[in-house]
Design a protein around this motif. Structure first.
Motif, short mmCIF file in Angstrom:
data_model
loop_
_atom_site.label_atom_id
_atom_site.label_comp_id
_atom_site.label_asym_id
_atom_site.label_seq_id
_atom_site.Cartn_x
_atom_site.Cartn_y
_atom_site.Cartn_z
N LEU A 104 54.86 6.00 -28.61
CA LEU A 104 55.75 5.84 -27.46
C LEU A 104 54.95 5.54 -26.20
O LEU A 104 55.33 4.67 -25.40
CB LEU A 104 56.59 7.11 -27.28
CG LEU A 104 57.49 7.14 -26.04
CD1 LEU A 104 58.54 6.03 -26.11
CD2 LEU A 104 58.17 8.51 -25.92
N VAL A 105 53.84 6.25 -26.01
CA VAL A 105 53.00 6.05 -24.84
C VAL A 105 52.46 4.62 -24.82
O VAL A 105 52.46 3.95 -23.78
CB VAL A 105 51.85 7.08 -24.83
CG1 VAL A 105 50.85 6.75 -23.71
CG2 VAL A 105 52.39 8.49 -24.64
N VAL A 106 52.00 4.13 -25.96
CA VAL A 106 51.47 2.77 -26.05
C VAL A 106 52.57 1.75 -25.76
O VAL A 106 52.33 0.73 -25.10
CB VAL A 106 50.85 2.52 -27.44
CG1 VAL A 106 50.52 1.05 -27.62
CG2 VAL A 106 49.60 3.37 -27.62
N SER A 107 53.78 2.02 -26.22
CA SER A 107 54.88 1.08 -25.96
C SER A 107 55.19 0.99 -24.47
O SER A 107 55.49 -0.10 -23.97
CB SER A 107 56.13 1.51 -26.74
OG SER A 107 56.70 2.68 -26.19
N THR A 108 55.10 2.10 -23.75
CA THR A 108 55.36 2.05 -22.31
C THR A 108 54.23 1.34 -21.57
O THR A 108 54.46 0.67 -20.57
CB THR A 108 55.56 3.46 -21.74
OG1 THR A 108 54.39 4.26 -21.96
CG2 THR A 108 56.75 4.14 -22.40
N ALA A 109 52.99 1.49 -22.05
CA ALA A 109 51.86 0.77 -21.45
C ALA A 109 52.03 -0.74 -21.69
O ALA A 109 51.77 -1.55 -20.78
CB ALA A 109 50.55 1.26 -22.03
N SER A 110 52.47 -1.10 -22.89
CA SER A 110 52.72 -2.52 -23.20
C SER A 110 53.84 -3.06 -22.33
O SER A 110 53.81 -4.22 -21.88
CB SER A 110 53.08 -2.68 -24.68
OG SER A 110 52.07 -2.18 -25.51
N PHE A 111 54.84 -2.23 -22.08
CA PHE A 111 55.95 -2.59 -21.20
C PHE A 111 55.43 -2.97 -19.82
O PHE A 111 55.81 -4.00 -19.25
CB PHE A 111 56.93 -1.42 -21.14
CG PHE A 111 57.86 -1.41 -19.96
CD1 PHE A 111 58.64 -2.51 -19.65
CD2 PHE A 111 57.97 -0.27 -19.16
CE1 PHE A 111 59.52 -2.49 -18.58
CE2 PHE A 111 58.84 -0.24 -18.09
CZ PHE A 111 59.61 -1.36 -17.79
N GLY A 112 54.54 -2.15 -19.28
CA GLY A 112 53.97 -2.45 -17.97
C GLY A 112 53.16 -3.73 -17.97
O GLY A 112 53.20 -4.50 -17.01
N PHE A 113 52.42 -3.96 -19.05
CA PHE A 113 51.59 -5.16 -19.15
C PHE A 113 52.45 -6.41 -19.23
O PHE A 113 52.22 -7.39 -18.51
CB PHE A 113 50.69 -5.05 -20.38
CG PHE A 113 49.58 -6.07 -20.42
CD1 PHE A 113 48.31 -5.73 -19.99
CD2 PHE A 113 49.82 -7.36 -20.87
CE1 PHE A 113 47.27 -6.67 -20.04
CE2 PHE A 113 48.80 -8.30 -20.92
CZ PHE A 113 47.52 -7.96 -20.50
N LEU A 114 53.46 -6.40 -20.10
CA LEU A 114 54.31 -7.57 -20.28
C LEU A 114 55.18 -7.85 -19.06
O LEU A 114 55.56 -8.99 -18.80
CB LEU A 114 55.19 -7.39 -21.52
CG LEU A 114 54.45 -7.34 -22.85
CD1 LEU A 114 55.43 -7.02 -23.98
CD2 LEU A 114 53.74 -8.65 -23.13
N ALA A 115 55.50 -6.79 -18.32
CA ALA A 115 56.33 -6.98 -17.12
C ALA A 115 55.61 -7.78 -16.05
O ALA A 115 56.25 -8.33 -15.15
CB ALA A 115 56.75 -5.62 -16.55
N ALA A 116 54.29 -7.89 -16.15
CA ALA A 116 53.53 -8.65 -15.18
C ALA A 116 53.70 -10.15 -15.36
O ALA A 116 53.28 -10.94 -14.52
CB ALA A 116 52.05 -8.28 -15.27
N GLY A 117 54.30 -10.58 -16.48
CA GLY A 117 54.57 -11.98 -16.71
C GLY A 117 53.45 -12.68 -17.44
O GLY A 117 52.42 -12.09 -17.78
#
Length: 474
Positions: A104-117
């Motif tokens: 779950l923690v990794v998924s939220t970190a990936s969320f932040g990364f992908l949100a950068a475009g």
């Protein structure tokens, strides 16, 4: 590499302990055997099995003084599958690392990364995910090392490796240290110093301050929420952003607020068990008031969470459609929270908890789909975007938005209205085509231009019509 080394060391220590146990000769009478079995199981958590074997082998025959017997009447002890078997090392490591929580923690970190475009640097994303996973593993391992005595008192934690003795405290400390050092190193050299600092700092915050406060103050939940809010910010900074960017603050706030309905519902279901372990949780101290504070906090933070889609739209981080979809998303969250407020049962608490599990991934996906950073055509048309994986991701996001356009009610209404206007006033076919792109889901530069042109034409027609009416009146 570090995890592989840790596994090899754990296997080596396991084999030595097992071989030492097999070399011990026990009497068939079972008197001393039962004594040693009790010793091995009574050692509470912290390497119980290894310590019991060490004490059992203090005399040459593995028995206390005065209880030796002849070798002819002895037979080797069968090894319990829970006692440091090499077959249990991998599951024990996963349990120490809290693999599901780390995912779950990794998924939220990936969320932040992908949100950068886009374009996406896949090696950097991989380093971010790997480093975050290792840091999460380290934090969880140290947390269990410090809480092993309390874990022995709780049913939901009685299966943990240190409680059962499947891994010794020394080996657990080795795992926690190696994953923490490796995770920080991967983040430092694979992403940037800020992300590495956040990752290592989160280890200290979770295994240090949060763990220390759990048996002492209810404020531990708020400290734990800060821990959960950091990973998406790590993803954002790994992608090149600043932790003080509006997007980073919004994502961090979302994870911070989300954890209160999630955890209060969970701790209400296990309030008796948490009380047995001596933890100071709001639901544990809320039993006498029958959950008034717990229900109030769940309702309050669900309300706070519902403002995020609206706020992100107002701040021009996401398109207006995200606010609309956020209303539907949060309406159900409010509904289940209100059910628990009306009746504080474990069943209603479970509904809140389960809702939180699908709420978060839904929120993250919608945030990315409606993020303005993914709608910047200049960034998507960058040369790096021609790489295969970037092209596939761009195509996937475009397809999802197109599908959303087809299902969008107000998109259909706007397209129909635009078509009727153009048929009435003789506009060209291009206007009809572009008229269907005014849904916020599909908003982009080309859409903005077409929308402005349509608006200008409509305004001009309206102005001419108004002048004609005024002339007739005169």
């Amino acid at each position: 590499m570090a995890t592989t080394t840790a596994i090899l060391l754990l296997r080596q220590g396991t084999n030595r302990s097992r071989n030492a146990a097999i070399m011990i000769n026990f009497p068939t009478s079972g008197a001393t055997l039962s004594h040693i079995q009790r010793a091995s199981w009574s050692s509470s958590g912290a390497g119980g099995v290894l310590r019991s074997f060490s004490s059992a082998s203090s005399s040459p025959s593995g028995m206390s003084k005065g209880e030796e017997t002849s070798p002819s009447t002895t037979s080797p002890q069968a090894i319990s599958p829970d006692q440091n078997s090499s077959d249990h090392i991998i599951p024990s490591i996963l349990e120490l690392s809290k693999a599901k929580l780390s995912t779950l923690v990794v998924s939220t970190a990936s969320f932040g990364f992908l949100a950068a475009g886009g374009p996406i640097s896949w090696p950097t994303l991989a380093a971010c995910c790997a480093g975050t996973a290792l840091c999460s593993s380290s934090a969880s391992t140290w947390n269990q090392i410090f809480e092993v005595e309390r874990d022995t008192k709780m049913k939901r934690t009685a299966h943990r490796p240190l409680v059962k003795g499947t891994i010794s405290p020394a080996n657990a400390k080795l795992l926690g240290t190696m994953t923490g050092v490796t995770g920080g190193t991967v983040l430092l050299y694979g992403t940037d110093p800020i992300t590495a600092m956040l990752g290592v700092g989160n280890i200290a915050l979770y295994s240090g301050l949060y763990t220390y406060l759990k048996p002492r103050s209810e404020i531990n939940t708020w400290v734990g929420a800060v821990v959960g809010a950091i990973p998406p910010v790590m993803g954002w900074t790994a992608a090149g952003g600043s932790p003080l960017d509006t997007e980073a603050l919004l994502m961090g706030s979302t994870l911070f607020l989300w954890q209160f309905p999630h955890f209060f519902a969970l701790s209400w279901m296990h309030r008796i068990d948490y009380g047995r372990g001596g933890f100071q949780m709001v639901p544990v101290n809320d039993i006498q008031t029958k959950g008034d504070r717990t229900a109030g906090l769940i309702m309050r933070y669900t309300g706070y969470l519902s403002t995020v889609p609206i706020l992100s739209t107002v701040l021009d981080v996401t398109s207006p459609m995200f606010a609309i979809e956020g209303i539907a998303l949060n309406a159900y969250a409010f509904y289940v929270a209100k059910q628990f407020d009306n009746e504080r049962s474990n069943s209603n608490a479970r509904k809140v908890f389960l809702t939180s599990l699908w709420y978060l991934p839904s929120f993250m996906v919608l945030f990315i789909l409606h993020s303005k950073t993914w709608k910047n055509e200049e960034k998507l048309d960058d040369e790096n975007a021609k790489e295969e994986w970037n092209a596939l991701l761009k195509k996937w996001i475009s397809d999802v938005r197109s599908k959303g356009k087809e299902l969008c009610v107000h998109e259909v209404v706007i397209s129909k209205t635009a078509a009727e206007e153009q048929n009435s006033y003789g506009d060209d076919k291009e206007g009809v085509t572009n008229g269907g792109n005014k849904c916020p889901v599909m908003f982009s530069k080309s859409t903005a231009k077409s929308s402005v042109e349509v608006a200008k034409k409509t305004a001009a027609v309206a102005a001419n019509a108004t002048k004609g009416i005024e002339v007739e009146k005169q």
